[in-house]
Design a protein around this motif. Structure first.
Motif, PDB file in Angstrom:
ATOM      1  N   GLU A 128      60.780   8.207 -23.283  1.00  0.00           N
ATOM      2  CA  GLU A 128      60.343   7.243 -24.299  1.00  0.00           C
ATOM      3  C   GLU A 128      58.865   7.456 -24.588  1.00  0.00           C
ATOM      4  N   LEU A 129      58.518   7.495 -25.861  1.00  0.00           N
ATOM      5  CA  LEU A 129      57.137   7.666 -26.284  1.00  0.00           C
ATOM      6  C   LEU A 129      56.621   6.340 -26.823  1.00  0.00           C
ATOM      7  N   VAL A 130      55.542   5.842 -26.230  1.00  0.00           N
ATOM      8  CA  VAL A 130      55.004   4.533 -26.598  1.00  0.00           C
ATOM      9  C   VAL A 130      53.610   4.715 -27.209  1.00  0.00           C
ATOM     10  N   PRO A 131      53.443   4.401 -28.491  1.00  0.00           N
ATOM     11  CA  PRO A 131      52.099   4.467 -29.080  1.00  0.00           C
ATOM     12  C   PRO A 131      51.251   3.289 -28.604  1.00  0.00           C
ATOM     13  N   VAL A 132      49.999   3.551 -28.318  1.00  0.00           N
ATOM     14  CA  VAL A 132      49.085   2.517 -27.843  1.00  0.00           C
ATOM     15  C   VAL A 132      47.862   2.500 -28.755  1.00  0.00           C
ATOM     16  N   PRO A 133      47.633   1.407 -29.495  1.00  0.00           N
ATOM     17  CA  PRO A 133      46.421   1.328 -30.331  1.00  0.00           C
ATOM     18  C   PRO A 133      45.164   1.293 -29.463  1.00  0.00           C
ATOM     19  N   ILE A 134      44.170   2.063 -29.837  1.00  0.00           N
ATOM     20  CA  ILE A 134      42.889   2.058 -29.118  1.00  0.00           C
ATOM     21  C   ILE A 134      41.930   1.172 -29.908  1.00  0.00           C
ATOM     22  N   THR A 135      41.863  -0.083 -29.532  1.00  0.00           N
ATOM     23  CA  THR A 135      41.095  -1.071 -30.276  1.00  0.00           C
ATOM     24  C   THR A 135      39.698  -1.233 -29.673  1.00  0.00           C
ATOM     25  N   ASP A 136      38.812  -1.868 -30.419  1.00  0.00           N
ATOM     26  CA  ASP A 136      37.462  -2.138 -29.914  1.00  0.00           C
ATOM     27  C   ASP A 136      37.502  -3.053 -28.693  1.00  0.00           C
ATOM     28  N   SER A 137      38.404  -4.031 -28.718  1.00  0.00           N
ATOM     29  CA  SER A 137      38.497  -4.945 -27.575  1.00  0.00           C
ATOM     30  C   SER A 137      38.994  -4.205 -26.335  1.00  0.00           C
ATOM     31  N   ALA A 138      39.905  -3.232 -26.521  1.00  0.00           N
ATOM     32  CA  ALA A 138      40.396  -2.447 -25.382  1.00  0.00           C
ATOM     33  C   ALA A 138      39.284  -1.557 -24.830  1.00  0.00           C
ATOM     34  N   ARG A 145      34.229  -2.905 -19.034  1.00  0.00           N
ATOM     35  CA  ARG A 145      34.068  -3.997 -18.058  1.00  0.00           C
ATOM     36  C   ARG A 145      34.788  -3.658 -16.754  1.00  0.00           C
ATOM     37  N   LEU A 146      35.940  -3.021 -16.853  1.00  0.00           N
ATOM     38  CA  LEU A 146      36.664  -2.610 -15.651  1.00  0.00           C
ATOM     39  C   LEU A 146      35.846  -1.606 -14.843  1.00  0.00           C
ATOM     40  N   LEU A 147      35.208  -0.675 -15.530  1.00  0.00           N
ATOM     41  CA  LEU A 147      34.345   0.278 -14.834  1.00  0.00           C
ATOM     42  C   LEU A 147      33.206  -0.439 -14.111  1.00  0.00           C
ATOM     43  N   GLY A 148      32.643  -1.456 -14.757  1.00  0.00           N
ATOM     44  CA  GLY A 148      31.598  -2.242 -14.120  1.00  0.00           C
ATOM     45  C   GLY A 148      32.101  -2.991 -12.901  1.00  0.00           C
ATOM     46  N   ALA A 149      33.326  -3.530 -12.995  1.00  0.00           N
ATOM     47  CA  ALA A 149      33.903  -4.274 -11.874  1.00  0.00           C
ATOM     48  C   ALA A 149      34.182  -3.348 -10.689  1.00  0.00           C
ATOM     49  N   ILE A 150      34.633  -2.127 -10.970  1.00  0.00           N
ATOM     50  CA  ILE A 150      34.895  -1.164  -9.901  1.00  0.00           C
ATOM     51  C   ILE A 150      33.591  -0.800  -9.191  1.00  0.00           C
ATOM     52  N   ARG A 151      32.558  -0.532  -9.965  1.00  0.00           N
ATOM     53  CA  ARG A 151      31.268  -0.177  -9.362  1.00  0.00           C
ATOM     54  C   ARG A 151      30.708  -1.344  -8.550  1.00  0.00           C
ATOM     55  N   ARG A 152      30.923  -2.560  -9.036  1.00  0.00           N
ATOM     56  CA  ARG A 152      30.444  -3.738  -8.298  1.00  0.00           C
ATOM     57  C   ARG A 152      31.194  -3.869  -6.967  1.00  0.00           C
ATOM     58  N   LEU A 153      32.493  -3.613  -6.977  1.00  0.00           N
ATOM     59  CA  LEU A 153      33.286  -3.684  -5.746  1.00  0.00           C
ATOM     60  C   LEU A 153      32.745  -2.686  -4.720  1.00  0.00           C
ATOM     61  N   VAL A 154      32.470  -1.473  -5.178  1.00  0.00           N
ATOM     62  CA  VAL A 154      31.966  -0.440  -4.270  1.00  0.00           C
ATOM     63  C   VAL A 154      30.577  -0.809  -3.764  1.00  0.00           C
ATOM     64  N   ARG A 155      29.741  -1.324  -4.645  1.00  0.00           N
ATOM     65  CA  ARG A 155      28.366  -1.673  -4.273  1.00  0.00           C
ATOM     66  C   ARG A 155      28.338  -2.808  -3.242  1.00  0.00           C
ATOM     67  N   GLU A 156      29.179  -3.800  -3.435  1.00  0.00           N
ATOM     68  CA  GLU A 156      29.183  -4.955  -2.525  1.00  0.00           C
ATOM     69  C   GLU A 156      29.889  -4.631  -1.213  1.00  0.00           C
ATOM     70  N   GLY A 157      30.870  -3.727  -1.257  1.00  0.00           N
ATOM     71  CA  GLY A 157      31.493  -3.255  -0.020  1.00  0.00           C
ATOM     72  C   GLY A 157      32.370  -4.259   0.692  1.00  0.00           C
ATOM     73  N   ARG A 158      32.867  -5.283  -0.007  1.00  0.00           N
ATOM     74  CA  ARG A 158      33.741  -6.281   0.626  1.00  0.00           C
ATOM     75  C   ARG A 158      35.203  -5.950   0.378  1.00  0.00           C
TER      76      ARG A 158
END
Length: 232
Positions: free
Chosen positions: A137-147, A153-166
């Motif tokens: 199955e081929l699913v098209p995914v719109p690449i929107t500004d909000s996405a 933001r997800l990249l920022g959250a990942i870096r914050r997790l690594v930085r805080e180390g909890r």
């Protein structure tokens, strides 16, 4: 800190994967899912080389397989399964070996690849595709500004997790943990109680083949949880 595109998928599946990858690196257990995923990718790759672009609604274009991408600006790198280059634009394609439908972590992994494609080739990516095998199955995914914004933001959250180390909390059901390569390190994850099998019950002793009360069914956790499914 440079991250991999796959980190976004893993973070949305379970943030502890990030913890055990960057904060407290441990040995990974090779799972059946990992092996079958690699084999499935190779098979889809082989079949894709023989197909036309009609399924993508493109009249012409070029396929580029296993495209390495890296952006210093984003601090992100990865290897895209397939990039379609055509007069109509650039279209990233990711293969997913899954019996279920597309999930949110698949979507944002694809959006991250779209950001890398834009950074490497210029222009704007409007649409990407998830190819779901073995459903074909081929699913098209719109690449929107909000996405795009949410992916950053997800990249920022990942870096914050690594930085805080909890060690992050686990808030999903055990069904998601069952095939995880890091399960042995999560002693605080609640395992479901083993199913009790009643042997020689009164119902069986009476004959007639009646099953013991409560037998005949096995409750299994759902493969997805609320908020995980890619919206239409």
């Amino acid at each position: 800190m440079e991250l991999r595109v796959a980190d976004i998928k893993q973070y949305l599946y379970c943030p502890r994967v990030i913890y055990y990858t960057y904060v407290l690196p441990v040995e990974r257990r090779v799972t059946f899912k990992m092996v079958s995923g690699r084999e499935g990718h190779a098979e889809v790759d082989r079949l894709e080389r023989r197909r036309t672009l009609a399924r993508y609604r493109l009249e012409e274009g070029e396929r580029r397989f296993r495209v390495p991408l890296r952006s210093e600006r984003l601090g992100l790198s990865g290897v895209l399964d397939l990039l379609l280059v055509s007069p109509a634009g650039l279209f990233p394609v990711e293969y997913k070996v899954t019996e279920g439908g597309p999930m949110l972590n698949h979507k944002y992994q694809l959006v991250a690849y779209a950001l890398l494609v834009e950074d490497a080739f210029g222009g704007v990516v409007r649409t990407g595709f998830l190819y779901l095998a073995p459903r074909r199955e081929l699913v098209p995914v719109p690449i929107t500004d909000s996405a795009r914004l949410h992916t950053r933001r997800l990249l920022g959250a990942i870096r914050r997790l690594v930085r805080e180390g909890r060690l992050p909390a686990v808030r999903h059901r055990f069904a998601r943990c069952r095939d995880c390569e890091f399960l042995n390190y999560c002693a605080d994850v609640d395992r479901p109680a083993p199913t009790r099998v009643v042997v020689g019950s009164r119902a069986g002793a009476r004959g007639g083949g009646a099953a013991p009360e409560g037998a005949g069914g096995c409750e299994t956790g759902p493969g997805r949880e609320e908020g995980d499914v890619l919206p239409e």
